[in-house]
Scaffold this motif. Structure first.
Motif, PDB file in Angstrom:
ATOM      1  N   UNK A  59       0.744  -1.120  -0.118  1.00 49.29           N
ATOM      2  CA  UNK A  59      -0.007  -0.086   0.120  1.00 49.29           C
ATOM      3  C   UNK A  59       0.707   1.117   0.015  1.00 49.29           C
ATOM      4  N   UNK A  60       0.463   2.058  -0.873  1.00 49.08           N
ATOM      5  CA  UNK A  60       1.165   3.356  -0.950  1.00 49.08           C
ATOM      6  C   UNK A  60       0.260   4.733  -0.501  1.00 49.08           C
ATOM      7  N   UNK A  61       1.001   6.111  -0.340  1.00 48.52           N
ATOM      8  CA  UNK A  61       0.457   7.149  -0.214  1.00 48.52           C
ATOM      9  C   UNK A  61      -0.510   7.352  -1.447  1.00 48.52           C
ATOM     10  N   UNK A  62      -1.408   8.061  -1.114  1.00 49.61           N
ATOM     11  CA  UNK A  62      -2.467   8.623  -2.069  1.00 49.61           C
ATOM     12  C   UNK A  62      -1.768   9.202  -3.296  1.00 49.61           C
ATOM     13  N   UNK A  63      -0.691  10.126  -3.039  1.00 50.69           N
ATOM     14  CA  UNK A  63      -0.266  10.851  -3.979  1.00 50.69           C
ATOM     15  C   UNK A  63       0.943  10.314  -4.975  1.00 50.69           C
ATOM     16  N   UNK A  64       1.012   9.032  -4.636  1.00 52.92           N
ATOM     17  CA  UNK A  64       1.962   8.175  -5.291  1.00 52.92           C
ATOM     18  C   UNK A  64       1.314   7.826  -6.708  1.00 52.92           C
ATOM     19  N   UNK A  65       1.364   8.544  -7.660  1.00 54.59           N
ATOM     20  CA  UNK A  65       0.605   8.346  -9.132  1.00 54.59           C
ATOM     21  C   UNK A  65       1.183   7.419  -9.885  1.00 54.59           C
ATOM     22  N   UNK A  66       2.459   7.306  -9.825  1.00 52.06           N
ATOM     23  CA  UNK A  66       3.348   6.486 -10.647  1.00 52.06           C
ATOM     24  C   UNK A  66       3.184   4.969 -10.522  1.00 52.06           C
ATOM     25  N   UNK A  67       3.011   4.644  -9.162  1.00 53.87           N
ATOM     26  CA  UNK A  67       3.018   3.240  -8.867  1.00 53.87           C
ATOM     27  C   UNK A  67       1.708   2.670  -8.507  1.00 53.87           C
ATOM     28  N   UNK A  68       0.587   3.691  -8.483  1.00 55.42           N
ATOM     29  CA  UNK A  68      -0.623   3.262  -7.912  1.00 55.42           C
ATOM     30  C   UNK A  68      -0.665   3.116  -6.255  1.00 55.42           C
ATOM     31  N   UNK A  69      -1.829   3.281  -5.952  1.00 56.19           N
ATOM     32  CA  UNK A  69      -2.305   3.148  -4.537  1.00 56.19           C
ATOM     33  C   UNK A  69      -1.831   1.836  -3.787  1.00 56.19           C
ATOM     34  N   UNK A  70      -2.356   0.515  -4.361  1.00 56.61           N
ATOM     35  CA  UNK A  70      -2.035  -0.781  -3.989  1.00 56.61           C
ATOM     36  C   UNK A  70      -1.533  -1.590  -5.062  1.00 56.61           C
ATOM     37  N   UNK A  71      -0.823  -2.397  -4.588  1.00 57.01           N
ATOM     38  CA  UNK A  71      -0.208  -3.625  -5.332  1.00 57.01           C
ATOM     39  C   UNK A  71      -0.447  -4.686  -5.164  1.00 57.01           C
ATOM     40  N   UNK A  72      -0.933  -5.926  -5.577  1.00 55.18           N
ATOM     41  CA  UNK A  72      -0.963  -7.320  -5.169  1.00 55.18           C
ATOM     42  C   UNK A  72       0.024  -8.180  -5.949  1.00 55.18           C
ATOM     43  N   UNK A  73       0.725  -8.670  -5.498  1.00 51.71           N
ATOM     44  CA  UNK A  73       1.902  -9.429  -6.390  1.00 51.71           C
ATOM     45  C   UNK A  73       2.084 -10.782  -6.073  1.00 51.71           C
ATOM     46  N   UNK A  74       1.968 -11.656  -6.768  1.00 48.84           N
ATOM     47  CA  UNK A  74       2.171 -13.205  -7.013  1.00 48.84           C
ATOM     48  C   UNK A  74       3.355 -13.474  -7.611  1.00 48.84           C
ATOM     49  N   UNK A  75       4.322 -14.387  -6.872  1.00 46.03           N
ATOM     50  CA  UNK A  75       5.459 -14.694  -7.314  1.00 46.03           C
ATOM     51  C   UNK A  75       5.391 -16.139  -7.660  1.00 46.03           C
ATOM     52  N   UNK A  76       5.962 -16.298  -8.964  1.00 44.12           N
ATOM     53  CA  UNK A  76       5.708 -18.196  -9.649  1.00 44.12           C
ATOM     54  C   UNK A  76       7.182 -18.421  -9.820  1.00 44.12           C
TER      55      UNK A  76
END
Length: 224
Positions: A59-76
């Motif tokens: 989860x990121x701050x609201x003003x981080x537009x480049x990466x988005x507010x949230x990332x869910x990542x699954x590694x294979x």
């Protein structure tokens, strides 16, 4: 150039006027449209022979537009290198993910749009990178909250980049006013010690289509 400077300055001035002292009255893009809720179980446990080995949510701050507010990542665990599938959200319209990898130190070698198929009409962008002996392979695509897929720009040039940089400099409230489209991004990225073959890229594309179908279905079911 003079005209462009005038336009950019006018938007910046309007941005400040809209944001200054009116926090409660403006529409905050990120707060009005909540990110999809996703979990480890929403992605395939085994991606056609690639076992799921790790999961994390950022989860990121609201003003981080480049990466988005949230990332869910699954590694294979894939036979040719570290492989991650991610859902990144939210963005005000198209988000050119290749720029983020370039900012992270990767040098882009190629970029092309992969059209949808008869079974899956969702187009995506394919890009290849290099970085200190490593080879990166990226596929990504975006859709809006109405479920419509976004068409990728055929090319990404300095004018496209300038437009996105200007867009991302605006406050969330003003971005929400100017760019009403809320976009959700799905990607797969592979870092390998060698260039991938055409056959391996086809395998990756097939698995990415499988993963994004399952993730998108889970997102719409859990977040109606």
């Amino acid at each position: 150039c003079t005209f462009l400077l005038i336009v950019c300055s006018a938007i910046q001035i309007w941005d400040v006027q809209e944001s200054w002292g009116s926090e409660q009255d403006t529409v905050d893009f990120f707060r009005q449209l909540k990110p999809f809720t996703l979990s480890m179980s929403d992605a395939p446990k085994n991606l056609d022979g690639w076992p799921l080995i790790d999961y994390q949510q950022i989860s990121r701050d609201h003003d981080v537009a480049d990466l988005g507010e949230r990332s869910n990542s699954w590694r294979y665990q894939a036979p040719f290198g570290s492989t991650s599938v991610s859902c990144d959200q939210l963005f005000p319209g198209w988000h050119e993910l290749t720029r983020c990898y370039r900012n992270g130190g990767w040098e882009m070698e190629s970029r092309r749009v992969v059209p949808g198929t008869s079974d899956d009409s969702w187009p995506m962008v394919e890009a290849t990178f290099t970085q200190t002996g490593e080879h990166g392979y990226l596929l990504f695509c975006l859709a809006n909250n109405a479920g419509r897929f976004l068409d990728p720009p055929a090319e990404w040039n300095q004018w496209s980049s300038l437009k996105e940089r200007l867009q991302n400099r605006l406050t969330p409230a003003v971005r929400g006013t100017l760019f009403g489209v809320s976009a959700y991004q799905l990607q797969i990225f592979i870092s390998s010690s060698r260039p991938l073959s055409t056959e391996e890229k086809i395998q990756i594309e097939d698995r990415f289509r499988m993963a994004r179908t399952k993730l998108w279905q889970a997102a719409k079911q859990k977040n109606p």
